[in-house]
Write an enzyme that holds these catalytic residues in place. Structure first.
Site: not given
Length: 334
Positions: A243-245, A274, A294, A165, A184
């Site tokens: 937008t991940a966790r 959520e 989400h 992504i 990374d």
């Protein structure tokens, strides 16, 4: 007796039409029966009673406890995450009970990348501020709701993680002329550089990013990585994009950073709870936070692929074939 595949804990995602498509598709490909159990996550005893005898369990939000694995094995052979993230499967415990954990990692790469870009663009043009300006009955002098903001091509976008992504996001950003940097812990610097992105260390990513976008899975090493110490290293004009966790961020520390002005704002598509509750609901209500429910994964096309690819994983497992999306690969015996 037919082999049993169950689905549970999808929290409002699956309609009756979706479920019929999944059931028909699965049962047309393999001699098994499909059953949808519960929309919302259940307590252990309720889940155990309903899922007993299942060979495969598909879920998104149902946490699989040790008690559940103890009760459902050895009949239960696999848990399939209905999506990319698989933290609900409780990987370590699943592995200890010889239960395969699989995910569906390839269905929404473009969608999430586009959502990241939409959030960055909305924040860059201060769209929430402008909407409030108009809703307050104002018009002229709207630039006051934007300032201070610099030209996007003068900005630095930082990508924390450089998987599929993040690579999509980097490609989309390439036409804007802004600086793109990435950190990374696993991907080699040469691979990042080959994608036209500047590799940096984590501290540099924090210190130099105007937009800090999260692209790592939720692991023990990444849980709460965005904490008080990290926020202190960021620019006061920086915007966090997640937008991940949700659990990649310590919510108490994030709230404090947003309220104190340690960072300018946040754009969030994923919370720990959520819908958000407690301190996360306070975060959602802040004027410098842009939230979406989400939905970064969603287009009609992506959701159709999610259903079909989930079925393909289940069918492969039932046929004794490696589906190629095993997380605990060490369990597979060729």
């Amino acid at each position: 007796m037919k082999r049993k595949v169950v689905m549970t804990g999808t929290v409002g995602v699956m309609t009756e039409a979706n479920l019929k498509v999944m059931k028909d598709l699965l049962e047309s490909k393999v001699d098994a029966e499909f059953e949808f159990l519960f929309d919302l996550p259940q307590d252990d005893d309720t889940l155990i009673a309903a899922a007993k005898g299942a060979e495969i369990l598909i879920t998104q939000y149902q946490f699989m406890s040790e008690k559940v694995y103890e009760a459902l094995t050895p009949e239960l052979k696999a848990v399939i995450s209905f999506g990319i993230g698989y933290n609900s499967a409780n990987l370590e415990v699943a592995t200890a009970h010889n239960v395969y954990v699989c995910n569906v990692p390839n269905y929404c790469l473009e969608e999430v990348a586009v959502h990241v870009m939409a959030l960055i663009m909305a924040e860059q043009r201060r769209l929430p501020n402008l909407i409030r300006w108009i809703e307050d009955g104002k018009w002229g002098g709207g630039y006051k709701a934007i300032a201070p903001v610099k030209r996007f091509s003068y900005s630095t976008v930082g990508l924390y993680g450089f998987g599929r992504i993040a690579r999509y996001v980097a490609k989309m950003l390439s036409g804007f002329g802004c600086r793109v940097i990435a950190y990374d812990a696993i991907v080699p610097a040469d691979s990042i550089r080959a994608a036209g992105v500047e590799p940096v260390d984590f501290d540099t990513l924090l210190a130099e990013s105007d937009y800090h976008s999260m692209h790592v899975p939720l692991l023990p090493s990444t849980q709460g990585i965005m904490n008080k110490e990290a926020f202190r290293k960021m620019k006061p004009t920086a915007i966090l994009v997640n937008t991940a966790r949700g659990a990649l961020c310590n919510p108490d520390d994030l709230y404090e950073a947003l309220v104190s002005g340690e960072i300018y704002g946040a754009a969030i598509d994923a919370y720990i709870t959520e819908p958000p509750a407690g301190i996360e609901e306070k975060i959602r209500q802040l004027p410098n936070v842009l939230s979406t429910p989400h939905v970064g994964y969603y287009t009609d096309d992506a959701f159709n692929e999610l259903i079909s690819q989930t079925v393909d994983v289940a069918v492969d497992l039932l046929n004794g074939k490696n589906p190629g999306t095993l997380i605990n690969r060490e369990l597979w015996k060729d």
